[in-house]
Structure formats: C-alpha cells, structure tokens
Scaffold this active site. Structure first.
Site, PDB file in Angstrom:
ATOM      1  N   ASP A   1      12.425  -5.482  -3.346  1.00 55.01           N
ATOM      2  CA  ASP A   1      12.236  -4.844  -4.661  1.00 55.01           C
ATOM      3  C   ASP A   1      12.834  -5.700  -5.779  1.00 55.01           C
ATOM      4  O   ASP A   1      12.527  -5.500  -6.951  1.00 55.01           O
ATOM      5  CB  ASP A   1      12.961  -3.485  -4.706  1.00 55.01           C
ATOM      6  CG  ASP A   1      12.146  -2.347  -4.123  1.00 55.01           C
ATOM      7  OD1 ASP A   1      10.934  -2.295  -4.394  1.00 55.01           O
ATOM      8  OD2 ASP A   1      12.726  -1.509  -3.408  1.00 55.01           O
TER       9      ASP A   1
ATOM     10  N   GLN B   1      13.259   3.478  -0.402  1.00 57.98           N
ATOM     11  CA  GLN B   1      12.436   4.167  -1.398  1.00 57.98           C
ATOM     12  C   GLN B   1      13.306   5.039  -2.307  1.00 57.98           C
ATOM     13  O   GLN B   1      14.137   5.813  -1.831  1.00 57.98           O
ATOM     14  CB  GLN B   1      11.362   5.006  -0.680  1.00 57.98           C
ATOM     15  CG  GLN B   1      10.343   5.641  -1.612  1.00 57.98           C
ATOM     16  CD  GLN B   1       9.452   4.615  -2.313  1.00 57.98           C
ATOM     17  OE1 GLN B   1       9.217   3.516  -1.823  1.00 57.98           O
ATOM     18  NE2 GLN B   1       8.959   4.974  -3.475  1.00 57.98           N
TER      19      GLN B   1
ATOM     20  N   LYS C   1       2.630   1.586   1.194  1.00 61.15           N
ATOM     21  CA  LYS C   1       3.293   0.306   1.480  1.00 61.15           C
ATOM     22  C   LYS C   1       3.061  -0.090   2.940  1.00 61.15           C
ATOM     23  O   LYS C   1       2.811  -1.256   3.251  1.00 61.15           O
ATOM     24  CB  LYS C   1       4.798   0.408   1.164  1.00 61.15           C
ATOM     25  CG  LYS C   1       5.074   0.420  -0.343  1.00 61.15           C
ATOM     26  CD  LYS C   1       6.476   0.842  -0.727  1.00 61.15           C
ATOM     27  CE  LYS C   1       6.531   1.068  -2.239  1.00 61.15           C
ATOM     28  NZ  LYS C   1       7.835   1.417  -2.767  1.00 61.15           N
TER      29      LYS C   1
END
Ligand code: GUN
Length: 287
Positions: free
Chosen positions: A119, A96, A52
C-alpha cells in the site's frame, strides 16, 4: 468535448505487464505472493479484499488471506504481521482498512516491513516520496500518474491543483506532480475561494470525497480533470467528485467514474506486489 481517459484499458495493460513479470519471476524460482489481512466483518472491506484476490489470481500472484475475528487484539494482529514480515515466501503484506475501532491503525501500518508494504502507507515509504527515491508508491496517486503518462499529458510547467490533502492520495499526488515539474497547489476543506483556485488549474485532481462537488463553472476551458472520487449520487448511482455532465464539455481530458482512476488503483497494487517480490529477490542475492 473532452477525450475520455480510459482507465480500464490502461489498467489492463498494467495488469498484463504484472502477469508477464510474475511469470518471469516464477521462471527464476520466485513465486510472487501477497498476504491479505482482513479483520472483522465490514462488508465494503470484504468486497475490496475479494477484488484484490481476484486480481492476484488473474496475474498469477499467490494471495494468502488472513480473515481475523472482529475481536482480534492489537497484540495478535501485530504478531501475525511480524510472522509475515519474517516469512521469505511472503513478498507483500496488505492489511485492509478501516480496522475495528479498538485497533490502532497507525501502529499496525508501522509494523509492516516497508519492503513488503504494497500500500506504501508506512512512514518510510511516504517519506521516500519526498526525495523522489522510492520503490513502492501508494496505488491511487501512482495510478493517476500512469494515466497521465498513457495519454502523453506532461505536467511540466502546468498549474496542477489537487483537491484533498489525505496521506494516501492528496499529499503523495501533489509530490508526484511536483517531481514531474508541475507547479502544484494543494486545496482542502479550509481553502478560501476554492473555485478561484480550481479555475487556474491546467491539471485538476479531485479527491475530496463529495459527490459531484466540482462543477463546470469551477473549471478552466481545456483543463485535464482527474476524478479520484467514488461516491453515490442522490439516486444511489455510482459517481465521482466531479459533476461529469457540466465539466466534460469544458475539459480537454477527463476520467469517468466508474472506469477511470478506480481500475488503476487495483492494477498498481499488482504492480507493487511484483515490485515487492523483486525487492525480496534482490535481498536474497545480497545475503
Ligand atoms: N481501504 C480502502 N482502501 C484501501 C487501500 O487501498 N488499502 C488498504 N489497506 N485498505 C483500504
């Protein structure tokens, strides 16, 4: 022989667009920035986070990593998120997953500001998908929709069968296909006679997490087959939820693994970071 859906190519186009928009925002004095939180030493999470951050660097997006100790408390993690929520120089926040067991993922997800939730896991963002009124979409289902668009595959009137009912993939996937006028069925581990359902699919999206689960006999001639899986076969080789060798001859379009949905998930995250920066900018103008 199916047409191979080239996720790498479509993702490259999306990343190029995200880079362009990042440059445009910079010219307006807005640097796109993404805070990435990782807690503990999960090796898979470390690989994902590194990827990422690499994608951010390639798009000109500033990434700020917060690598927290395995023993970080719920209060400490929430305090960090709260600080980032209130920091105007941070556009997107990604924590995460999975988190170490002593931390409550649901509360952590809900503590991220919905406008910074790249997200799109926050219940406000998942709820908005129902109404079709959204800014931020979860990366994998949004990536699948972009693949269908890139290959001019119209869901209108088609029977779209989604295998998997997770909050992150299956449920939002079904809703996005519905918004595109598909007739949608959601199947899962308790579905009776799954093959009867999959054989009816014009568009089949497989997100069940079992290596080579969907075989050629389960697929209709001419179906579009999208494989969200990321598994290992009996020899430890990367493969999807679809048994490519037996399904490909029957499909009209198929995504490979690797090189199908995976690159799209990564690219949409960058698109979401740009969207979050635009949301931040629009709030400033209003103030
Ligand atoms: N862990 C595995 N995939 C993801 C993802 O897409 N987002 C976050 N936050 N954690 C993950």
């Amino acid at each position: 022989m199916a047409i191979l859906i080239d996720g790498k190519k479509v993702a490259a186009d999306i990343l190029a667009d995200a880079s362009e928009k990042t440059k445009e925002l910079k010219a307006q004095g807005k640097e796109v920035s993404l805070a990435v939180i990782i807690v503990g030493n999960n090796p898979a999470s470390r690989v994902y986070v590194n990827n990422k951050e690499k994608d951010c660097a390639n798009c000109g997006i500033r990434s700020i990593e917060y690598a927290l100790d395995e023993n970080t408390t719920q209060e400490e993690l929430e305090a960090l998120i709260n600080k980032l929520n209130n920091d105007d120089s941070v556009d997107g926040i990604l924590c995460q997953l999975p988190l170490p067991k002593h931390l409550d993922e649901k509360i952590v997800i809900e503590s991220i500001s919905p406008d910074k939730d790249v997200d799109a896991f926050h219940p406000i963002n998942t709820g908005k998908i129902m109404s079709g009124d959204y800014n931020l979409l979860p990366c994998t289902p949004a990536g699948v929709m972009e693949l269908l668009k890139a290959y001019d595959i119209d869901a209108t009137g088609k029977h779209c069968v989604v295998i998997g009912r997770s909050n992150i993939v299956g449920k939002p996937m079904a809703m996005l296909l519905l918004h595109k006028n598909g007739t949608v069925s959601i199947c899962h581990s308790r579905t009776k006679d799954l093959a009867e359902m999959t054989k009816q699919a014009d568009i089949l999206v497989v997100a069940i997490g079992k290596a080579k689960f969907v075989t050629g006999d389960m697929v209709k001639e001419g179906a579009v087959v999208i494989d969200v899986g990321m598994d290992r076969d009996e020899n430890g080789k990367l493969c999807g939820d679809v048994d490519f060798d037996s399904v490909e001859p029957k499909a009209s379009y198929i995504t490979p693994v690797p090189g199908g949905v995976g690159p799209m998930t990564r690219a949409i995250l960058m698109q979401n970071a740009v969207t979050a920066a635009k949301i931040s900018l629009s709030k400033k103008v209003v103030k």
